[in-house]
Design an enzyme around this catalytic site. Structure first.
Site, PDB file in Angstrom:
ATOM      1  CG  HIS A 186      -2.203   0.902   1.227  1.00 27.62           C
ATOM      2  ND1 HIS A 186      -2.016   2.416   1.263  1.00 27.62           N
ATOM      3  CD2 HIS A 186      -3.426   0.519   0.615  1.00 27.62           C
ATOM      4  CE1 HIS A 186      -3.273   2.823   0.834  1.00 27.62           C
ATOM      5  NE2 HIS A 186      -3.929   1.961   0.561  1.00 27.62           N
ATOM      6  CG  ASP A 198      -8.481  -4.710  -2.985  1.00 31.28           C
ATOM      7  OD1 ASP A 198      -9.588  -4.507  -2.936  1.00 31.28           O
ATOM      8  OD2 ASP A 198      -7.617  -3.883  -3.498  1.00 31.28           O
TER       9      ASP A 198
END
Ligand code: CMC
Length: 431
Positions: free
Chosen positions: A308, A365
């Protein structure tokens, strides 16, 4: 005057103000830099650039903190999660009291139907059309049926109605997209059902048999949508702000954001994760091979659902989702082999120096697909589910920018690296 930063270029010194946010984040303000120094900054993927000031969502990536309007994300996960409450909070800045909640929820119910002409649009799409393409197209098409909402959004009454229309209709559009892809009859919304239950009904009821919504799945869907509801200036939200900065309407801005979300580095990663886990289950790939492929710089493969831009410790959403998967599967009395594979893959990656050194952890996700599978949502619809969740965040960010009298059209500069002056050559003289 507060803290300042000094910049020395070509022997000349410039003093720049430092802006400090409410959580102590500091930024050097450079908007006047070109005027005073004839210089711009260059930061291609905006790794170190803030594009706005915002009071909606706070993230501390080093500590794994995510808060909506100051409230820690974990506090939305206890009891009966309520997506509509979180959506209201993000858009209007406060948790709704009883009457405000009833008013907003009534507007959602009143707006759940699509115009019949709009329903016919679905029949024009090929059966295997990508659901995100349909979603983006139909969100834009919505504005054709509500031209009264293209202007006048300064009026709070007009804005709340436009926001309710978008949030309510996106779920009907999503369900119709799925029904069309399966050749199933469209199920109209049921005004007696709450937001998430109504969505599951439109997805899974048959004209002769109402789908029975299990409480555990309704709660899980509420939770999943809350966890996706906003994430400050990510790629799709920045798209909303970029498009909205030209004073484009909220429908057009959100339709553009769907395109950004579709990409596999952003919301599309949830599809990639499931496909990767499925390949492992089918024996096409081992978890160890996955990790090795992800590390190989010559291989375009990534460990989807990992890494991320902001989180460098853990993603609090992934932590909540992982626990929710266990809880939901236990309540349903099911086992999902993909959950075991995902757990094993996570364990392997977290021990690997490549992932440790780069601070790569599971993101939202990684586990969301397993929860969606438990609800019976097919993989092709995963990114659409992300979009339903993110819509309140997009609307909130559009509104914050729209309401800010100092906001200007976004128009980044560039550094030109092409040919210097060259002259036009007529066709007959070209080689
Ligand atoms: N697998 C393998 N290597 C990775 C991964 C990954 N998933 N993520 C980052 N890296 C490596 C990357 O190659 C780079 O290595 P090096 O320093 O040797 O060049 C290093 O880690 C830093 O990564 P980056 O690509 O410079 O980081 P970024 O901030 O530009 O990208 C990201 C962030 C999320 C796009 C990236 O981590 C990624 O591609 N992850 C997989 C896709 C994914 O799961 N996306 C969902 C993100 S969360 C929800 C959302 O936004 O939708």
């Amino acid at each position: 005057m507060g803290e300042t930063a000094k910049l020395i270029v070509g022997g000349k010194e410039y003093e720049l103000p430092v802006f400090v946010g409410t959580e102590g984040e500091r930024a050097i303000e450079i908007s006047k830099l070109r005027d005073v120094a004839g210089l711009i900054t260059l930061d291609p993927a905006l790794m170190s650039s803030g594009s706005c000031k915002s009071a909606i969502t706070f993230i501390d990536g080093e500590k794994g903190i995510l808060r909506y309007r100051g409230i820690p994300i974990e506090e939305f996960a206890v009891g009966e999660p309520n997506f509509i409450e979180a959506a209201y909070l993000l858009i209007f800045g406060e948790l709704p009291n009883d009457s405000k909640y009833d008013d907003f929820s009534g507007r959602l119910t009143n707006n759940a139907l699509l115009h019949e002409a709009m329903r016919h649009h679905f029949e024009g799409f090929p059966i295997d059309a990508p659901p995100m393409a349909i979603l983006s197209a139909t969100l834009n098409t919505l504005s054709c049926f509500h031209i009264e909402f293209l202007k006048g959004l300064d009026d709070p009454e007009v804005f709340v109605e436009a926001a309710a229309r978008l949030i309510s209709k996106v779920r009907t559009i999503a369900a119709f997209t799925y029904r069309r892809s399966r050749g199933l009859p469209f199920m109209y919304p049921d005004p007696k059902l709450r937001y998430c239950a109504n969505f599951l009904h439109m997805m899974f009821s048959a004209p002769y048999k109402q789908y029975e919504v299990k409480q555990v799945l309704e709660d899980a869907l509420n939770l999943l949508l809350i966890l996706h509801a906003d994430h400050e200036q990510n790629c799709s939200t920045s798209t909303v702000r970029l498009v909205g900065s030209s004073r484009a309407n909220v429908f057009a801005s959100c339709a553009a954001a769907v395109g950004a979300l579709w990409g596999p580095l952003h919301g599309g990663a949830n599809v990639e994760v499931l496909e990767m886990l499925d390949r492992i289950r089918a024996g096409g790939l081992t978890p160890a091979q996955c990790v090795e492929k992800a590390k190989d710089k010559k291989d375009p493969f990534k460990l989807y659902g990992f890494g991320h831009r902001v989180y460098k410790n853990f993603d609090p959403r992934a932590k909540i989702l992982k626990e929710a998967c266990d809880k939901v599967l236990l309540a349903l009395g099911r086992r999902d082999p993909l959950l075991d594979i995902a757990r094993g893959l996570e364990e392997l990656a977290l021990k690997d120096s490549y992932f440790i050194e780069r601070k790569l952890y599971p993101n939202v996700d990684f586990y969301s697909g397993i929860l969606l599978r438990a609800m019976g949502i097919p993989t092709s619809m995963f990114t659409v589910m992300f979009a339903i969740g993110r819509l309140p965040g997009w609307i909130a960010q559009w509104k914050e920018q729209h309401d800010d009298p100092s906001s200007k059209i976004w128009r980044p500069r560039q550094i030109y690296v092409g040919r210097t002056l060259t002259h036009y050559v007529p066709m007959h003289e070209r080689e």
